[in-house]
Design a protein around this motif. Structure first.
Motif, short mmCIF file in Angstrom:
data_model
loop_
_atom_site.label_atom_id
_atom_site.label_comp_id
_atom_site.label_asym_id
_atom_site.label_seq_id
_atom_site.Cartn_x
_atom_site.Cartn_y
_atom_site.Cartn_z
N THR A 13 0.83 -1.19 0.00
CA THR A 13 0.00 0.00 0.00
C THR A 13 0.87 1.25 0.00
O THR A 13 2.05 1.21 0.33
N VAL A 65 -8.41 3.52 3.59
CA VAL A 65 -8.46 2.74 4.83
C VAL A 65 -9.43 3.31 5.85
O VAL A 65 -9.65 2.70 6.90
N HIS A 90 2.12 -1.90 5.09
CA HIS A 90 1.29 -0.75 5.42
C HIS A 90 2.19 0.48 5.36
O HIS A 90 3.06 0.68 6.21
N SER A 91 2.02 1.28 4.33
CA SER A 91 2.83 2.49 4.15
C SER A 91 1.88 3.66 3.96
O SER A 91 1.87 4.33 2.93
N ILE A 92 1.06 3.90 4.98
CA ILE A 92 -0.04 4.85 4.92
C ILE A 92 0.03 5.77 6.13
O ILE A 92 0.11 5.29 7.27
N SER A 122 -5.48 2.36 11.13
CA SER A 122 -5.58 1.70 9.83
C SER A 122 -4.69 0.46 9.73
O SER A 122 -4.94 -0.41 8.90
N LEU A 123 -3.65 0.38 10.56
CA LEU A 123 -2.83 -0.83 10.55
C LEU A 123 -3.67 -2.03 11.00
O LEU A 123 -3.62 -3.10 10.39
N LEU A 126 -6.30 -2.74 8.19
CA LEU A 126 -5.71 -3.43 7.04
C LEU A 126 -5.40 -4.88 7.38
O LEU A 126 -5.65 -5.78 6.58
N CYS A 130 -7.09 -8.22 5.57
CA CYS A 130 -6.26 -9.18 4.84
C CYS A 130 -6.24 -10.57 5.46
O CYS A 130 -5.70 -11.51 4.84
N ILE A 140 3.30 -8.82 8.32
CA ILE A 140 2.77 -7.48 8.11
C ILE A 140 3.82 -6.49 8.57
O ILE A 140 4.33 -6.60 9.69
N GLY A 142 4.85 -2.31 8.85
CA GLY A 142 4.40 -0.94 8.80
C GLY A 142 5.58 0.02 8.75
O GLY A 142 6.69 -0.33 9.16
#
Length: 255
Positions: A13, A65, A90-92, A122-123, A126, A130, A140, A142
């Motif tokens: 992401t 998200v 997770h790169s949000i 959001s982590l 997400l 998933c 996962i 982040g």
């Protein structure tokens, strides 16, 4: 010789431009044998153009998200391209302008809530979205900026990152029995679009290379992306709930 991620199926992401950490992670992951699916938000035509610059053009899905319908449909959308997942990046992150560079005491709750929702909660969102695709376990990862201290101008985004770090530990506890590892990579400052929007970034960037024992190139996201891929691989099978610093060593120093 097989690549580090040979046969892995990854959801990445947060690709915005080709300077994004997520873009570099996707590039190295493909070079190491992974099949990649990307998500983006907002300017999807731009994300699709950036995706075409990867060694192999991956599918690109839209994901907000903060929208439950996007999260509810994510497993089916990803599942139309791969038959499961072995890893998720997770790169949000996002904070309204009042939360970055403005007076810390003046930021209204609605803006702070947005920062925490997008950058930390959001982590969890997400990960849950998933789970149907992570039946065999997986990893996962982040993206973080070390929240153990108060950085100039970082303000409520720093608070959100502290929440992200705590969320990682709780997710590691909850998902470990399912064979899923949850870790963070705390990167030093890089010249990404997101970083450039932070007031005072230039001062932080310029000082970082002088302090880092190993030196630090703010224009090179490769060391960070390689560390992300290492965590997505099978080579750290007993590491979870952890933060891996990729910052040239600045985190280890005093004043």
């Amino acid at each position: 010789m097989a690549g580090l991620l040979e046969g892995k199926r990854l959801l990445i992401t947060g690709v915005i431009t080709d300077s994004s950490i997520a873009f570099h992670a996707a590039k190295i992951a493909q070079e190491e044998g992974a099949t990649v699916v990307l998500t983006g938000f907002g300017r999807m035509s731009l994300v699709e153009r950036i995706a075409a610059r990867l060694p192999e053009t991956p599918p690109v899905l839209e994901l907000d998200v903060t929208q439950q319908e996007h999260l509810d449909g994510l497993a089916d959308a990803v599942g139309s391209h791969v038959d499961g997942l072995d890893g998720v990046l997770h790169s949000i992150a996002y904070a309204p302008p009042s939360c970055l560079g403005e007076d810390f005491l003046d930021a209204p709750w609605d803006d702070v809530a947005t920062a925490v929702h997008v950058s930390a909660y959001s982590l969890k969102s997400l990960a849950v979205a998933c789970l149907p695709l992570l039946k065999g376990g997986g990893s996962i990862v982040g993206m973080d900026f070390d929240a153990r201290m108060a950085w100039p101008a970082y303000n409520w985004m720093g608070v959100a990152k502290a929440a992200l770090e705590s969320t990682t530990r709780y997710l590691a506890r909850e998902l470990g029995p399912k064979g899923i590892r949850v870790n963070l990579v705390a990167a030093g400052p890089l010249g990404t679009m997101a970083a450039k929007s932070i007031p005072g970034f230039t001062m932080l960037r310029d000082a970082w290379g002088e302090r880092a024992p190993l030196g630090w190139d703010t224009s090179d996201a490769t060391p960070v992306a390689r560390s992300v891929c290492a965590l997505l691989s099978d080579w750290l099978p007993a590491t979870t709930g952890s933060m891996v610093w990729v910052d040239g060593g600045v985190h280890a120093l005093g004043m």
